[in-house]
Design a protein around this motif. Structure first.
Motif, PDB file in Angstrom:
ATOM      1  N   GLY A  80       0.773  -1.236   0.000  1.00 28.70           N
ATOM      2  CA  GLY A  80       0.000   0.000   0.000  1.00 28.70           C
ATOM      3  C   GLY A  80       0.801   1.281   0.000  1.00 28.70           C
ATOM      4  N   GLN A  81       2.117   1.187  -0.107  1.00 29.00           N
ATOM      5  CA  GLN A  81       2.942   2.388  -0.153  1.00 29.00           C
ATOM      6  C   GLN A  81       3.049   2.890  -1.588  1.00 29.00           C
ATOM      7  OE1 GLN A  81       5.944   0.113   2.638  1.00 29.00           O
ATOM      8  NE2 GLN A  81       6.657   2.213   2.409  1.00 29.00           N
ATOM      9  N   LYS A  82       3.176   4.203  -1.727  1.00 27.73           N
ATOM     10  CA  LYS A  82       3.348   4.789  -3.051  1.00 27.73           C
ATOM     11  C   LYS A  82       4.830   4.876  -3.384  1.00 27.73           C
ATOM     12  CE  LYS A  82       2.461   8.930  -5.813  1.00 27.73           C
ATOM     13  NZ  LYS A  82       1.893  10.298  -5.816  1.00 27.73           N
ATOM     14  N   VAL A  83       5.184   4.435  -4.577  1.00 28.73           N
ATOM     15  CA  VAL A  83       6.575   4.502  -5.036  1.00 28.73           C
ATOM     16  C   VAL A  83       6.766   5.835  -5.767  1.00 28.73           C
ATOM     17  CG1 VAL A  83       8.403   3.371  -6.337  1.00 28.73           C
ATOM     18  CG2 VAL A  83       6.566   1.999  -5.325  1.00 28.73           C
ATOM     19  N   HIS A  84       7.606   6.709  -5.225  1.00 28.48           N
ATOM     20  CA  HIS A  84       7.847   8.005  -5.865  1.00 28.48           C
ATOM     21  C   HIS A  84       8.840   7.880  -7.014  1.00 28.48           C
ATOM     22  CE1 HIS A  84       5.462  10.541  -3.283  1.00 28.48           C
ATOM     23  NE2 HIS A  84       6.034  10.057  -2.196  1.00 28.48           N
ATOM     24  N   PHE A  85       9.954   7.173  -6.777  1.00 26.87           N
ATOM     25  CA  PHE A  85      10.929   6.987  -7.848  1.00 26.87           C
ATOM     26  C   PHE A  85      11.966   5.948  -7.432  1.00 26.87           C
ATOM     27  CE2 PHE A  85      12.682  10.515  -5.309  1.00 26.87           C
ATOM     28  CZ  PHE A  85      13.952  10.038  -5.030  1.00 26.87           C
TER      29      PHE A  85
END
Length: 380
Positions: A80-85
């Motif tokens: 559920g974490q967002k991958v920024h880069f």
């Protein structure tokens, strides 16, 4: 971090850009050409053989490091974490993720080193079936390097994966984020004399190269541990806007049957109202909207539920962030996560009595304002 500083974008994975920095290309060239030149000086190794060995090492290790970062991103995305880069650099790689639950963060931390171990085992397995050659020699060196990378990354110190794993494990055991950071930082400091003793009793300080490695390792451990301890001191100084006692709106507790017109006077003086459900004990809160309700209405009929668990009045920024997008956020019901504009938590004193309220809206306004001032392009 500004996009131009991340390097050249080469792909998108899990909706996030993948960058290669200039230093990554320099590193690959140095490894391939420099190591080829070094090993071809052996009378049994030609320039061509040396090039095969060095290229094998560089390509296998680079692939393992990339998959290492990809594993961080994949496990984070799944939890559920967002991958920024993802950015590949001279020193390996870096994956930027939003905060996750303690359990999810622990798995994210361990996923990367696990990849290097798997690459090493696969390399050793392949060596059992291939004929001795320059490629086989390079593969053995690459497998050894992957084991070394896994071991180094698992050291329980910042900013290594092992350090983040210790932090997540401490939180799983019930520690606050700030306490977990302090524990991990001191473990990193303790590793310094341990490393010195291991080098001394292991006979590894007899060469200048080994001494340089030891100095670099100790400096690396001290720099990162002291950096986190400095952040904790700054957050504890009392002027951080995201410290709970600074962020909260003061509140007064009322009996659930208190009429709204009595509550309204306190709200008019700048306080929020806190009450509790008479049957479940769940904490509720109300603001100036109660002034629009018919007189005589009990406060519990117009109050809104507060999210669990409450926030301690001495919680630092690290701890508050866990409620906004970390462990406590991931434990919230989906209905709360989808409507954060009315989301709030009670702030309790040393006796666990409610003394204030922190709203998601107030906290995110501060964070987004700070990000804007720093030139960051993401919000929460």
């Amino acid at each position: 971090m500004h996009k131009d500083a991340l390097g050249v974008q080469v792909a998108r994975i899990f909706g996030a850009p993948v960058y290669l920095r200039t230093s990554w290309f320099v590193f690959m060239a140095v490894v391939i050409l420099g190591y080829a030149y070094y090993i071809q000086r052996s009378p049994r190794m030609s320039w061509g053989d040396g090039f095969i060995v060095s290229t094998t090492v560089a390509v296998v290790v680079a692939a393992a490091v990339f998959v290492h970062e990809l594993a961080h991103a994949a496990v984070g995305h799944t939890s559920g974490q967002k991958v920024h880069f993802i950015s590949m650099t001279l020193w390996g790689g870096f994956t930027k993720l939003t905060q996750g639950s303690a359990a999810g963060s622990l798995l994210v931390s361990l996923a990367g080193p696990a990849v290097n171990v798997l690459f090493a085992l696969a390399g050793y397995g392949l060596l059992q079936v291939v004929e001795p050659s320059s490629f086989a020699f390079g593969l053995r060196l690459a497998s050894d390097a992957n084991l070394a990378i896994a071991f180094f990354n698992l050291l329980p110190a910042y900013p290594l994966d092992g350090g983040h794993a210790i932090e997540s494990f401490a939180m799983l055991c019930g520690a606050k984020k700030s306490t977990a950071v302090k524990i991990t930082s001191y473990v990193g400091v303790i590793l310094i004399p341990v490393a010195v003793l291991l080098f001394a009793f292991g006979g590894m300080m007899r060469t200048p190269v080994a001494l340089i490695i030891l100095i670099y390792l100790c400096t690396y451990l001290w720099k990162n541990a002291s950096s986190h301890l400095s952040i904790l001191r700054h957050q504890s100084a009392g002027y951080d806007p995201l410290q709970a006692k600074n962020l909260m709106r003061p509140a007064i507790s009322f009996a659930p049957t208190t009429p709204v017109e009595i509550v309204a006077q306190s709200i008019g003086n700048g306080f929020l109202a806190i009450t509790s459900h008479p049957h479940t004990g769940q904490l509720l809160w109300a603001d100036g909207h109660v002034l629009q309700v018919k007189p005589g209405t009990p406060i519990m009929q117009v109050a809104v539920p507060l999210a669990e668990p409450p926030i301690s009045y001495n919680a630092l920024r690290y701890d508050v962030m866990e409620y906004l997008n970390g462990t406590h956020w991931h434990r919230l019901p989906v209905s709360h996560q989808q409507n954060p504009t009315v989301l709030a938590w009670a702030v309790t004193d040393a006796h666990h009595q409610p003394i204030g309220v922190i709203t998601h809206k107030d906290a995110t306004n501060i964070i987004n304002r700070e990000n804007h001032m720093l030139g960051l392009d993401h919000q929460i």
